[in-house]
Design a protein around this motif. Structure first.
Motif, PDB file in Angstrom:
ATOM      1  N   GLY A 156       0.840  -1.184   0.000  1.00 44.29           N
ATOM      2  CA  GLY A 156       0.000   0.000   0.000  1.00 44.29           C
ATOM      3  C   GLY A 156       0.875   1.235   0.000  1.00 44.29           C
ATOM      4  N   CYS A 157       0.663   2.118   0.987  1.00 45.46           N
ATOM      5  CA  CYS A 157       1.471   3.333   1.119  1.00 45.46           C
ATOM      6  C   CYS A 157       2.313   3.294   2.396  1.00 45.46           C
ATOM      7  CB  CYS A 157       0.572   4.566   1.115  1.00 45.46           C
ATOM      8  SG  CYS A 157      -0.230   4.874  -0.472  1.00 45.46           S
ATOM      9  N   TRP A 188       3.254   9.223   1.459  1.00 41.19           N
ATOM     10  CA  TRP A 188       3.518   8.141   2.414  1.00 41.19           C
ATOM     11  C   TRP A 188       4.136   8.762   3.667  1.00 41.19           C
ATOM     12  CZ3 TRP A 188       5.360   2.904   0.105  1.00 41.19           C
ATOM     13  CH2 TRP A 188       4.743   2.673  -1.135  1.00 41.19           C
ATOM     14  N   GLN A 219      -3.824   1.436   8.587  1.00 41.35           N
ATOM     15  CA  GLN A 219      -4.366   2.495   7.729  1.00 41.35           C
ATOM     16  C   GLN A 219      -3.646   2.561   6.393  1.00 41.35           C
ATOM     17  OE1 GLN A 219      -4.118   6.414   9.466  1.00 41.35           O
ATOM     18  NE2 GLN A 219      -4.694   7.441   7.564  1.00 41.35           N
ATOM     19  N   TRP A 220      -2.303   2.533   6.436  1.00 40.21           N
ATOM     20  CA  TRP A 220      -1.549   2.828   5.222  1.00 40.21           C
ATOM     21  C   TRP A 220      -1.353   1.634   4.308  1.00 40.21           C
ATOM     22  CZ3 TRP A 220      -1.716   7.562   3.918  1.00 40.21           C
ATOM     23  CH2 TRP A 220      -1.817   8.555   4.899  1.00 40.21           C
ATOM     24  N   HIS A 223      -4.137   1.553   1.737  1.00 40.35           N
ATOM     25  CA  HIS A 223      -4.217   2.534   0.666  1.00 40.35           C
ATOM     26  C   HIS A 223      -3.769   1.911  -0.647  1.00 40.35           C
ATOM     27  CE1 HIS A 223      -4.824   6.717   2.411  1.00 40.35           C
ATOM     28  NE2 HIS A 223      -5.006   5.908   3.427  1.00 40.35           N
ATOM     29  N   PHE A 225      -1.899   1.347  -3.933  1.00 40.74           N
ATOM     30  CA  PHE A 225      -0.672   1.777  -4.605  1.00 40.74           C
ATOM     31  C   PHE A 225      -0.166   0.562  -5.356  1.00 40.74           C
ATOM     32  CE2 PHE A 225       3.628   3.292  -5.301  1.00 40.74           C
ATOM     33  CZ  PHE A 225       3.468   4.675  -5.388  1.00 40.74           C
TER      34      PHE A 225
END
Length: 248
Positions: A156-157, A188, A219-220, A223, A225
Motif C-alpha cells: 500500500g502506502c 507516504w 491504515q496505510w 491505501h 498503490f
C-alpha cells in the motif's frame, strides 16, 4: 512460567498470533518457525511483524514495543553534510541494482555483530518480493559505482525498511534521505525502522508505541498503490536536491 513464542504451522497462509502476545524478553519475539514464502512475508508486514534471525536458527518473527520509525518529513542530515551535498555529483535511482544492494547490506560490518542475519534464504526471499513488486531498493551512484543504498518492503502506502549500507561515507544517509523525500511527495508518512539504535536516532528516527504503530500500519497498507518496480516512478535524483532540510 516462562513465556514462549508461538510455533507457526507449515501453512504459509496461516495467521500469526495476536501481536499483543509478543514476549517482553526478548522484546517483541512473537513466533518461531514457518518459512519465508511470499504470502507469509506479506501477511507478516501487513500486521507489523518482521523476520530476524541468525544462521542456523529457524525463522524468528518480531513486533517490538516501542517501534522505531521515521516520519518521511523528519529525516535529519547535519548542516555540514547538507553543505557537502550541494557540490556532490552523486546520483540516486531506485530498483536498478536490488540484488547488489541486498548483497552489500549482508556483507556490511555491523558494530557488535558477528556475521549477518541476511542469510542466503533471506536474500532469496526478498529478491522474490522484489520481483513481485513489493521489495524496493534506493541506490546511490558515484561515477557509475554503487556507493550506498537501502532496501525494504512496500505494501500500500507503507514502507518497511530492512537494511542499508555505505561503501563511501554518507552513502546510506543519501539513500535514506532520497527515499524519504520521494515517499513524502507520494503521500507516504512513515518508514518503519524496526529496532532502536543510536545511529537511526541521530538521523531523526523516533520511538512509537506499538499500538499506535499498528494503527498507522493498518491504515496505510490499505491505501491503493500499485505493486510494481519503482525505477520510472522514482526517477533520477541528484544528491544536491537533498541539500535543503526535509523538515519544513
Amino acid at each position: 512460567m516462562r513465556q514462549r513464542p508461538f510455533v507457526l504451522s507449515s501453512d504459509p497462509h496461516a495467521p500469526f498470533p495476536p501481536v499483543g502476545n509478543a514476549m517482553r524478553e526478548p522484546d517483541g519475539l512473537l513466533a518461531i518457525g514457518g518459512d519465508l514464502s511470499l504470502p507469509r512475508l506479506l501477511n507478516a508486514y501487513r500486521n507489523g511483524i518482521f523476520p530476524w534471525f541468525s544462521p542456523g536458527q529457524p525463522p524468528l518473527w518480531w513486533s517490538p514495543d516501542p517501534r522505531m520509525v521515521f516520519r518521511t518529513d523528519g529525516v535529519r542530515l547535519s548542516s555540514r553534510f547538507r553543505r557537502d551535498l550541494k557540490h556532490s555529483t552523486w546520483q540516486v535511482r531506485a530498483d536498478t541494482r536490488f540484488e547488489q544492494v541486498i548483497t552489500a547490506c549482508a556483507q556490511a560490518p555491523r558494530p557488535g555483530q558477528e556475521g549477518t542475519w541476511i542469510t542466503s534464504g533471506m536474500r532469496q526471499a526478498y529478491i522474490d518480493l522484489h520481483r513481485a513488486g513489493h521489495a524496493h531498493s534506493v541506490e546511490v551512484f558515484a561515477d557509475g559505482a554503487l556507493v550506498g543504498g537501502i532496501y525494504g518492503v512496500a505494501i500500500g502506502c507503507m514502507f518497511f525498511g530492512e537494511s542499508m549500507f555505505s561503501a563511501r561515507p554518507g552513502g546510506s544517509k543519501v539513500a535514506l534521505a532520497a527515499l524519504a523525500m520521494r515517499l513524502r511527495a507520494w503521500g507516504w508518512p512513515l518508514i518503519d525502522a524496526q529496532v532502536e539504535n543510536a545511529h537511526l536516532r541521530s538521523l531523526g528516527a523516533i520511538l512509537m508505541p506499538r499500538e499506535a504503530f499498528l494503527a498507522e500500519v493498518a491504515q496505510w497498507v490499505a491505501h491503493p498503490f500499485p505493486a510494481e518496480g519503482w525505477t520510472e516512478r522514482f526517477g533520477a535524483m541528484a544528491a544536491p536536491e537533498l541539500a535543503q532540510p526535509l523538515v519544513p
